[in-house]
Design an enzyme around this catalytic site. Structure first.
Site, PDB file in Angstrom:
ATOM      1  N   HIS A   1      46.919  37.809  46.342  1.00 55.48           N
ATOM      2  CA  HIS A   1      46.490  37.688  44.951  1.00 55.48           C
ATOM      3  C   HIS A   1      47.764  37.792  44.054  1.00 55.48           C
ATOM      4  O   HIS A   1      48.552  38.718  44.059  1.00 55.48           O
ATOM      5  CB  HIS A   1      45.857  39.238  44.591  1.00 55.48           C
ATOM      6  CG  HIS A   1      45.166  39.295  43.338  1.00 55.48           C
ATOM      7  ND1 HIS A   1      45.938  39.384  42.021  1.00 55.48           N
ATOM      8  CD2 HIS A   1      44.018  39.114  43.078  1.00 55.48           C
ATOM      9  CE1 HIS A   1      45.227  39.418  41.065  1.00 55.48           C
ATOM     10  NE2 HIS A   1      43.688  39.155  41.315  1.00 55.48           N
TER      11      HIS A   1
ATOM     12  N   CYS B   1      20.949  41.084  38.788  1.00 52.62           N
ATOM     13  CA  CYS B   1      19.922  40.777  37.960  1.00 52.62           C
ATOM     14  C   CYS B   1      20.222  41.480  36.570  1.00 52.62           C
ATOM     15  O   CYS B   1      21.411  41.912  36.450  1.00 52.62           O
ATOM     16  CB  CYS B   1      18.599  40.866  38.362  1.00 52.62           C
ATOM     17  SG  CYS B   1      18.084  42.767  38.835  1.00 52.62           S
TER      18      CYS B   1
END
Length: 666
Positions: free
Chosen positions: A584, A27
């Site tokens: 990756h 948040c």
């Protein structure tokens, strides 16, 4: 490694590693983890990290409060996790509701707050006769401050679609249809004709169409996007992958846009109106008592992260009535904590701590109270209660004068400009100024004289509000090193006989549980020599680096794709036996946002060893200055006794050749 990369890697270690994380969201100030085993969390070590203000548990989530840099830290954390978190995030209706609200609204809060502040500043300038509403300056700045709210369904369509695992741009298209100029014009005509019954409504295959102005609305687009995501998932079972990007959006728009105007929109608009009416009605019964209650408990709700439940209500009130009554009631709670922190600042003698208190006080005035609360007022208890008391008394005064806010924003000093009515400054504005100043002064006075002795940084807070009793254990990072590099010929020359697993000199094929085949052709480097320090430190697990000599990546094992990226620069595959392989491609190639990459698989799809999975233009990427080092990581290497590489350091390898093998623990 930059500061946020290092901090994210340390947080990952101290929460028990990647395999201990079910999900993570954020948040405005905190990372919210759902963990498999909370006993693995090293709470004291987390609190010692820079930028970490507090660590606490609340309603099934583990919160790490980091303040302003939360977005940067979250981004780096997700890069480390490789998107490999469980889709089922939290349990229980209440927890799921909070999770949904934070996921949908948090990305927009900064934009909404900025637009609201700009709108409030314009109102103040007009009220003070500094600016004319007929000027070009006012018109353009008014457009800048109001467009976000007018087209709010478009933004919510995007964030809601991401939360519901739908296609974000389809969600935006549904929101755009709801605020299309033709619809807003038709809504005005529909309303006037409906009043005098002069014209029958339009129909869609016999069903009546209700034209409603959905500008600034919240609930209709969220519900429509949720149903659209369900439709997308249903259609994906029948539409072949090669046609999915064409047919699924077309079918979804053809179904969901009419359904939104015929059924979803009118129903959800009625529900939204009733919710706002109920809130306003309860407020009107006792506004002063409502202010006393909400001003007193607001920061307690913030501590436990459950304050998000009021965000949709505030936005809904602004949408339905053009104003909101909750935000003015909550502002004194913010000023109360800022005042309490300021009182501690004036009392403090230590120069370093005084500087931190001053910074936390100023930050609280701008709406971010977590550094003040978790760092100073809550650990001492009394200042936190004094701040709540100031918030309660200030909220009561605001409620008595029924102050309103006319645009969305974060409770802060700037909100004072958003409470000015169109007709100019009146008693409601003066009441809010007096209430917030009183809250800050009362909390500051009490904290200065009655705060008691200073307390060191708190170790965290349980859901019941008591100090945490260090329920965690220390957790060490994964090794990240391949135990040996064995040329392929040497490995094959070993006789296929039983060996002693405890003897590390034996590495016969019979002791290996699984083998990873090279996904690329190129030269091998040890992982600890990687240019990316995150990989080199072994945070994600053991592995090797390949410097590729071509742009094709092949599946290194049979398994299922468990993580992929929109940027297509990485992929994770899990075998049936549980081995997790992460590939990756390049260093910082996520910044290319998919340019020069294309992938053949998505999350949840099965894959066979040797199957092409990603193509990348190695020449173009290298020409742009990117390092093409490709890491092949065993993400759950901690579950195995050792990993070996079937090639010498610096040797070349062809794709499909044996690259790594793992041996199970005794």
């Amino acid at each position: 490694m930059n500061h946020y990369q290092e901090l994210a890697s340390q947080i990952l270690i101290f929460v028990g590693g990647a395999n201990n994380i079910k999900s993570v969201v954020h948040c405005t100030t905190r990372l919210r983890f759902v963990l498999k085993n909370e006993e693995k969390v090293a709470g004291d070590q987390l609190l010692d990290l820079p930028d970490v203000v507090a660590v606490m548990k609340s309603f099934g989530q583990y919160h790490i409060v980091v303040g302003g840099p939360v977005v940067q830290i979250y981004h780096e954390l997700m890069c480390l996790l490789g998107g490999n978190v469980e889709e089922k995030r939290v349990h229980g209706f209440f927890n799921q509701s909070i999770d949904m609200i934070t996921s949908i609204f948090t990305p927009l809060l900064g934009l909404l707050a900025g637009a609201g502040i700009l709108n409030g500043m314009l109102t103040l300038c007009v009220t003070l006769s500094w600016l004319s509403t007929d000027s070009g300056v006012y018109r353009l700045l008014s457009l800048a401050s109001t467009s976000t709210f007018i087209f709010l369904p478009v933004f919510l369509g995007f964030t809601a679609a991401k939360k519901f695992k739908g296609r974000p741009f389809v969600g935006m298209a549904i929101g755009a249809a709801m605020v299309h100029p033709d619809i807003t014009s038709a809504a005005s005509l529909f309303f006037s004709h409906n009043l005098d019954n002069s014209q029958a409504p339009d129909t869609f295959f016999g069903l009546p169409i209700y034209y409603i102005n959905y500008s600034s609305s919240v609930l209709p687009v969220i519900l429509a996007t949720w149903m659209n995501a369900k439709l997308e998932h249903f259609l994906a079972k029948f539409v072949k992958f090669s046609f999915a990007d064409l047919l699924i959006p077309a079918l979804c728009l053809a179904v969901m846009v009419p359904m939104t105007f015929i059924f979803i929109g009118p129903l959800s608009s009625w529900v939204a109106f009733e919710i706002s009416w109920l809130i306003i009605s309860l407020y009107q019964v006792g506004p002063a008592f409502a202010g006393l209650l909400m001003g007193g408990i607001w920061q307690i709700l913030v501590v436990f992260g459950i304050h998000w439940g009021l965000v949709p209500a505030v936005m809904n009130n602004v949408s339905v009535y053009g104003y909101d009554v909750l935000v003015p009631l909550l502002m004194p709670a913010v000023f109360g904590q800022a005042g309490a922190c300021l009182g501690l600042f004036l009392r403090e003698k230590d120069r370093k701590r005084k500087g931190l208190l001053g910074s936390a006080s100023v930050t609280a005035l701008f709406g971010i109270t977590e550094p003040a609360v978790y760092g100073f007022t809550l650990p001492r208890k009394r200042p936190f209660l004094f701040g709540c008391l100031g918030g309660a008394l200030g909220g009561m005064l605001v409620g008595f004068y029924q102050t309103k806010v006319y645009s969305m924003g974060v409770m802060s000093l700037f909100t004072l400009t958003q409470i000015i009515p169109e007709h100019g400054i009146d008693g409601t504005v003066y009441a809010a100024l007096a209430a917030n100043l009183s809250a800050a002064l009362l909390a500051g006075y009490l904290s200065y004289y009655f705060s008691g002795q200073p307390v060191q940084k708190a170790s965290g807070v349980q859901a019941d509000g008591n100090e945490e009793k260090d329920p965690v254990q220390h957790h060490k990072p994964l090794s990240g090193r391949v135990s040996r590099y064995v040329p392929e010929a040497s490995a094959e020359s070993q006789p296929p006989i039983a060996v002693d697993p405890s003897d590390p000199s034996d590495f016969s094929e019979t002791v290996f549980s699984e083998t990873i085949f090279s996904p690329l052709s190129g030269d091998i480097l040890p992982l600890e020599e990687s240019s990316d320090s995150i990989f080199a430190m072994g945070i994600l697990g053991a592995g090797v680096v390949i410097i590729p000599d071509s742009g094709m990546v092949y599946a290194p094992v049979d398994g299922e794709v468990v993580s992929d990226f929109n940027s297509s620069h990485a992929i994770g595959i899990k075998t049936q036996q549980g081995l997790e392989v992460f590939i990756h491609i390049g260093i910082d190639t996520v910044k290319l946002e998919g340019m020069h990459f294309s992938k053949a698989l998505q999350k949840g799809m099965s894959v066979k060893q040797g199957q092409p999975i990603i193509h990348f233009d190695d020449a173009a990427i290298a020409a742009m200055g990117y390092n093409l080092e490709t890491a092949i990581i065993i993400k759950n290497s901690a579950a195995y006794a050792e990993a070996i590489c079937h090639a010498q350091k610096g040797a070349s390898i062809e794709h499909g050749a044996r690259l790594l093998s793992v041996r199970t623990k005794d």
